[in-house]
Write an enzyme that holds these catalytic residues in place. Structure first.
Site, short mmCIF file in Angstrom:
data_model
loop_
_atom_site.label_atom_id
_atom_site.label_comp_id
_atom_site.label_asym_id
_atom_site.label_seq_id
_atom_site.Cartn_x
_atom_site.Cartn_y
_atom_site.Cartn_z
CB CYS A 1 5.40 23.54 58.58
SG CYS A 1 5.05 23.94 56.84
CB CYS B 1 11.65 34.04 44.83
SG CYS B 1 12.40 33.41 46.35
#
Ligand code: SAM
Ligand code: DTB
Ligand code: SF4
Length: 369
Positions: A152, A84
């Protein structure tokens, strides 16, 4: 021009629907490792045929759901996920940003809707949301919903109370990925456990919010890890409603920047197996599309992928240009899956209402990174 306007192929879709079988396969929750491996081992064409058959039993074959992503809080994450760019443990030269203002987020959401997205996904680089930040996120969700978009969020670990509050404001989906198999997990992330992820997933499920849960391929894992991940997902009852299959985006400065490429056919196989195991879930061809040619993406749709991220940016990395995706959809005769329609006037009204609310008070944010 919006994505929906560019693909006027409803007649083609109707005739394709007529070709679909009317006997949906009942979902199973007891797939064994050996059975899943046997699917991976099928000749490619047999696997594709089987996945496409399952797909047509359960979905309109030429429709793809379209979501747009926005990073609402970027970088400086305390977790050490090796893939990440937003982890504070690695130097990726990413510009860190504090939590975005609610109004700004809603402007982005309105833009995404105008361009044809039906769902707006907001991601925060947190281990978990703080009590200070949480109310702003709730306002964002309410605002996104008032625009007529599905909502979301992905905010990291949640406690029971937070899951309940998200559910109360009507959050549609919570994204929380398992990323890989339980066995491979520890070589990718050390700051949390697989069980931590599973615990948050059950809290989300218990609160009545739909689950978006998948993983990343191409992190140096073996096929048995892809099998392990898909098995874990297929044991969730019910299956996650949305299953993002990401291809690793290799970012300079992360420990995985030089990992070996995953064979493209193996990635397509992974999508096909996900489709077979979770016949009623939306399988998303997620991160990594920028590194794929159109033919590869078409094979992913053939394998049963029926959702994408749409718009030039994922969270911090690139995604294909919207125009390119429109052209691809038009070329393949794909239509964006229908969303609830709201008039432009309703959108303008919702944004204006939010602006007034913010000016009046507290929704301007002054958090630290
Ligand atoms: N911090 C939260 C979390 O980890 O749940 C939410 C944001 S996080 C960026 C959301 C997901 O993005 C991760 O679970 C991972 O699957 C995916 N992701 C992150 N970096 C990626 C990369 N370089 N390539 C592909 N997927 C990635
Ligand atoms: C998911 O499975 N993929 C999205 C979304 N859920 C939040 C994130 C992809 C991130 C890719 C790297 C980046 O842009 O920072
Ligand atoms: Fe943080 Fe999520 Fe990135 Fe892991 S994947 S470093 S938790 S933002």
């Amino acid at each position: 021009m919006s994505l929906s306007a560019s693909t006027n192929v409803s007649a083609a879709n109707m005739s394709a629907n007529a070709l679909s079988s009317s006997r949906p396969s009942a979902p199973r929750f007891d797939w064994t490792h050996a059975e899943i491996k046997a699917l991976f081992d099928l000749p490619f064409m047999d696997l594709m045929f089987r996945a496409q058959t399952v797909h047509r039993e359960n979905f309109a074959p030429n429709q793809v759901q379209v979501s747009t992503l926005l990073s609402i809080k970027t970088g400086a994450c305390p977790e050490d996920c090796k893939y990440c760019p937003q982890s504070g443990h690695y130097n990726t030269e990413l510009e860190k940003e504090k939590l975005m203002e609610v109004q700004k987020v809603l402007e982005e959401a309105a833009l995404a809707k105008e361009k044809g997205a039906s769902r707006f996904c907001m991601g925060a680089a947190w281990k978990h949301p703080s009590e200070k930040d949480f109310p702003y996120v709730l306002e964002m969700i309410k605002g996104v919903k008032s625009l007529g978009l599905e909502s979301c969020v992905t905010l990291g670990t949640l406690n029971d109370e937070q899951a309940k509050r998200l559910s109360e404001v009507g959050l549609d989906y919570y994204n929380h990925n398992l990323d890989t198999s339980a066995e491979f997990y520890d070589s990718i992330i050390t700051t949390r456990t697989y069980q931590d992820r599973l615990d948050t997933l059950s809290r989300v499920r218990d609160s009545g919010i739909k689950l978006c849960c998948g993983g990343i391929m191409g992190m140096g894992e073996e096929q048995k890890d892809r099998v392990g991940l898909l098995r874990q997902l297929s044991q969730m009852t019910p299956h996650p409603e949305s299953v993002p299959i990401n291809m690793l985006v290799k970012v300079e400065g992360t420990p995985l920047e030089n990992v070996e490429d995953l064979d493209t056919f193996e990635f397509i196989r992974t999508i096909a197996v996900a489709r077979i195991l979770m016949p009623q879930s939306h399988v998303r061809l997620s991160a990594g599309r920028q590194g794929m040619n159109e033919q590869t993406q078409a094979l992913c749709f053939m394998a049963g992928a029926n959702s994408i991220f749409y718009g030039e940016k994922l969270l911090t990395t690139g995604n294909p240009e919207a125009d390119k995706d429109m052209a691809l959809f038009a070329n393949l005769g794909i239509q964006p899956e229908k969303r609830e329609e709201h008039s432009d006037a309703a959108v303008v009204e919702a944004i204006a209402a939010q602006a007034v609310k913010q000016e009046e008070s507290k929704w301007f944010y002054e958090a630290s990174v």
